[in-house]
Design a protein around this motif. Sequence first.
Motif, PDB file in Angstrom:
ATOM      1  N   MET A   2      32.586  25.915  51.701  1.00 17.08           N
ATOM      2  CA  MET A   2      33.946  25.519  51.344  1.00 17.08           C
ATOM      3  C   MET A   2      34.067  25.548  49.823  1.00 17.08           C
ATOM      4  SD  MET A   2      34.429  22.438  54.064  1.00 17.08           S
ATOM      5  CE  MET A   2      36.193  22.296  53.924  1.00 17.08           C
ATOM      6  N   LEU A   3      35.216  26.031  49.358  1.00 19.41           N
ATOM      7  CA  LEU A   3      35.438  26.133  47.915  1.00 19.41           C
ATOM      8  C   LEU A   3      36.520  25.166  47.472  1.00 19.41           C
ATOM      9  CD1 LEU A   3      35.552  29.976  47.238  1.00 19.41           C
ATOM     10  CD2 LEU A   3      33.586  28.451  47.177  1.00 19.41           C
ATOM     11  N   ALA A   4      36.234  24.421  46.418  1.00 20.43           N
ATOM     12  CA  ALA A   4      37.243  23.550  45.830  1.00 20.43           C
ATOM     13  C   ALA A   4      38.292  24.409  45.121  1.00 20.43           C
ATOM     14  CB  ALA A   4      36.587  22.608  44.824  1.00 20.43           C
ATOM     15  N   LYS A   5      39.474  23.854  44.977  1.00 17.56           N
ATOM     16  CA  LYS A   5      40.543  24.553  44.262  1.00 17.56           C
ATOM     17  C   LYS A   5      40.075  24.844  42.836  1.00 17.56           C
ATOM     18  CE  LYS A   5      45.379  24.468  43.163  1.00 17.56           C
ATOM     19  NZ  LYS A   5      46.666  24.000  43.630  1.00 17.56           N
ATOM     20  N   GLY A   6      40.307  26.076  42.376  1.00 15.33           N
ATOM     21  CA  GLY A   6      39.938  26.463  41.024  1.00 15.33           C
ATOM     22  C   GLY A   6      38.569  27.102  40.901  1.00 15.33           C
ATOM     23  N   THR A   7      37.804  27.119  41.976  1.00 17.97           N
ATOM     24  CA  THR A   7      36.478  27.739  41.926  1.00 17.97           C
ATOM     25  C   THR A   7      36.613  29.230  41.655  1.00 17.97           C
ATOM     26  OG1 THR A   7      35.564  26.118  43.472  1.00 17.97           O
ATOM     27  CG2 THR A   7      34.348  28.187  43.236  1.00 17.97           C
ATOM     28  N   THR A   8      35.803  29.727  40.745  1.00 21.67           N
ATOM     29  CA  THR A   8      35.770  31.152  40.416  1.00 21.67           C
ATOM     30  C   THR A   8      34.773  31.841  41.328  1.00 21.67           C
ATOM     31  OG1 THR A   8      36.311  30.697  38.106  1.00 21.67           O
ATOM     32  CG2 THR A   8      35.294  32.827  38.572  1.00 21.67           C
ATOM     33  N   VAL A   9      35.127  33.035  41.789  1.00 25.62           N
ATOM     34  CA  VAL A   9      34.244  33.852  42.612  1.00 25.62           C
ATOM     35  C   VAL A   9      34.034  35.170  41.881  1.00 25.62           C
ATOM     36  CG1 VAL A   9      33.927  35.013  44.833  1.00 25.62           C
ATOM     37  CG2 VAL A   9      35.089  32.793  44.743  1.00 25.62           C
ATOM     38  N   ALA A  10      32.782  35.493  41.589  1.00 23.18           N
ATOM     39  CA  ALA A  10      32.418  36.755  40.939  1.00 23.18           C
ATOM     40  C   ALA A  10      31.764  37.646  41.994  1.00 23.18           C
ATOM     41  CB  ALA A  10      31.458  36.512  39.784  1.00 23.18           C
ATOM     42  N   VAL A  11      32.346  38.817  42.210  1.00 22.85           N
ATOM     43  CA  VAL A  11      31.811  39.782  43.164  1.00 22.85           C
ATOM     44  C   VAL A  11      31.336  40.974  42.347  1.00 22.85           C
ATOM     45  CG1 VAL A  11      32.286  41.208  45.189  1.00 22.85           C
ATOM     46  CG2 VAL A  11      33.430  39.002  44.937  1.00 22.85           C
ATOM     47  N   LEU A  31      42.033  33.204  47.916  1.00 22.39           N
ATOM     48  CA  LEU A  31      41.587  33.833  46.674  1.00 22.39           C
ATOM     49  C   LEU A  31      42.719  34.608  46.026  1.00 22.39           C
ATOM     50  CD1 LEU A  31      38.045  35.200  47.633  1.00 22.39           C
ATOM     51  CD2 LEU A  31      38.643  33.038  46.532  1.00 22.39           C
ATOM     52  N   GLU A  32      42.785  34.487  44.713  1.00 24.65           N
ATOM     53  CA  GLU A  32      43.714  35.305  43.936  1.00 24.65           C
ATOM     54  C   GLU A  32      42.903  36.117  42.946  1.00 24.65           C
ATOM     55  OE1 GLU A  32      44.963  32.041  40.512  1.00 24.65           O
ATOM     56  OE2 GLU A  32      46.370  32.441  42.134  1.00 24.65           O
ATOM     57  N   VAL A  33      43.349  37.331  42.696  1.00 19.94           N
ATOM     58  CA  VAL A  33      42.638  38.247  41.807  1.00 19.94           C
ATOM     59  C   VAL A  33      42.855  37.829  40.358  1.00 19.94           C
ATOM     60  CG1 VAL A  33      42.435  40.652  41.068  1.00 19.94           C
ATOM     61  CG2 VAL A  33      42.920  40.137  43.461  1.00 19.94           C
ATOM     62  N   LEU A  34      41.783  37.785  39.601  1.00 22.49           N
ATOM     63  CA  LEU A  34      41.859  37.516  38.162  1.00 22.49           C
ATOM     64  C   LEU A  34      41.840  38.851  37.421  1.00 22.49           C
ATOM     65  CD1 LEU A  34      39.417  34.482  37.857  1.00 22.49           C
ATOM     66  CD2 LEU A  34      41.913  34.455  37.901  1.00 22.49           C
ATOM     67  N   PRO A  35      42.350  38.871  36.194  1.00 24.94           N
ATOM     68  CA  PRO A  35      42.369  40.127  35.432  1.00 24.94           C
ATOM     69  C   PRO A  35      40.966  40.710  35.247  1.00 24.94           C
ATOM     70  CG  PRO A  35      43.646  38.424  34.313  1.00 24.94           C
ATOM     71  CD  PRO A  35      42.938  37.760  35.446  1.00 24.94           C
ATOM     72  N   ARG A  36      40.898  42.031  35.256  1.00 25.62           N
ATOM     73  CA  ARG A  36      39.616  42.723  35.042  1.00 25.62           C
ATOM     74  C   ARG A  36      39.111  42.451  33.631  1.00 25.62           C
ATOM     75  NH1 ARG A  36      37.676  45.778  38.971  1.00 25.62           N
ATOM     76  NH2 ARG A  36      39.135  46.623  40.478  1.00 25.62           N
ATOM     77  N   ARG A  37      37.824  42.334  33.513  1.00 24.30           N
ATOM     78  CA  ARG A  37      37.166  42.101  32.223  1.00 24.30           C
ATOM     79  C   ARG A  37      36.320  43.306  31.868  1.00 24.30           C
ATOM     80  NH1 ARG A  37      40.056  38.104  30.304  1.00 24.30           N
ATOM     81  NH2 ARG A  37      40.093  36.347  31.704  1.00 24.30           N
ATOM     82  N   THR A  38      36.267  43.608  30.590  1.00 25.29           N
ATOM     83  CA  THR A  38      35.362  44.640  30.125  1.00 25.29           C
ATOM     84  C   THR A  38      34.011  43.997  29.918  1.00 25.29           C
ATOM     85  OG1 THR A  38      37.158  45.795  29.023  1.00 25.29           O
ATOM     86  CG2 THR A  38      34.926  46.331  28.308  1.00 25.29           C
ATOM     87  N   ILE A  39      33.011  44.541  30.570  1.00 24.71           N
ATOM     88  CA  ILE A  39      31.661  43.996  30.483  1.00 24.71           C
ATOM     89  C   ILE A  39      30.812  44.926  29.634  1.00 24.71           C
ATOM     90  CG2 ILE A  39      29.595  43.363  31.806  1.00 24.71           C
ATOM     91  CD1 ILE A  39      32.014  41.504  32.274  1.00 24.71           C
TER      92      ILE A  39
END
Length: 133
Positions: A2-11, A31-39
């Motif tokens: 179970m995920l609390a509200k605001g938990t970040t998921v990195a796939v 889940l809502e999509v977060l902006p893409r990051r340049t790694i």
Amino acid sequence: MMLAKGTTVAVADGEKLNLFRNAGDEAGMQLEVLPRRTIENSAGTSGGHQSSSGNPDHGQADEDGFSAGIVDYLNQQALSGAIDGLVIIAAPRALGEMRKHYHKALTAQLKGEIAKDLTGHSMTEVESAIASA
């Protein structure tokens, strides 16, 4: 899981990173999509896979560098307080490399890990994998 509200998921895998945030609550993950990051490919990998003329696996070294770069980014987010709970879902090889670079601030935010490659899968499949973990 179970995920609390605001938990970040990195796939992640050795080439891609998708970030999500749980907009729902523990009873109803959304889940809502977060902006893409340049790694940035981190040169400071663990050295487990050295490329040389005797071992020319530059692709694996690049993937390991990308995995380390993902953790560099996540470490910065944890240290700045931008992450409030984190679940990492990564291909087994990438997850193994990533673990070598966790900062203790990141480890404190880590709520779970799933060793599975889901980077090319739908958000529904990601949610399903988390729910059954």
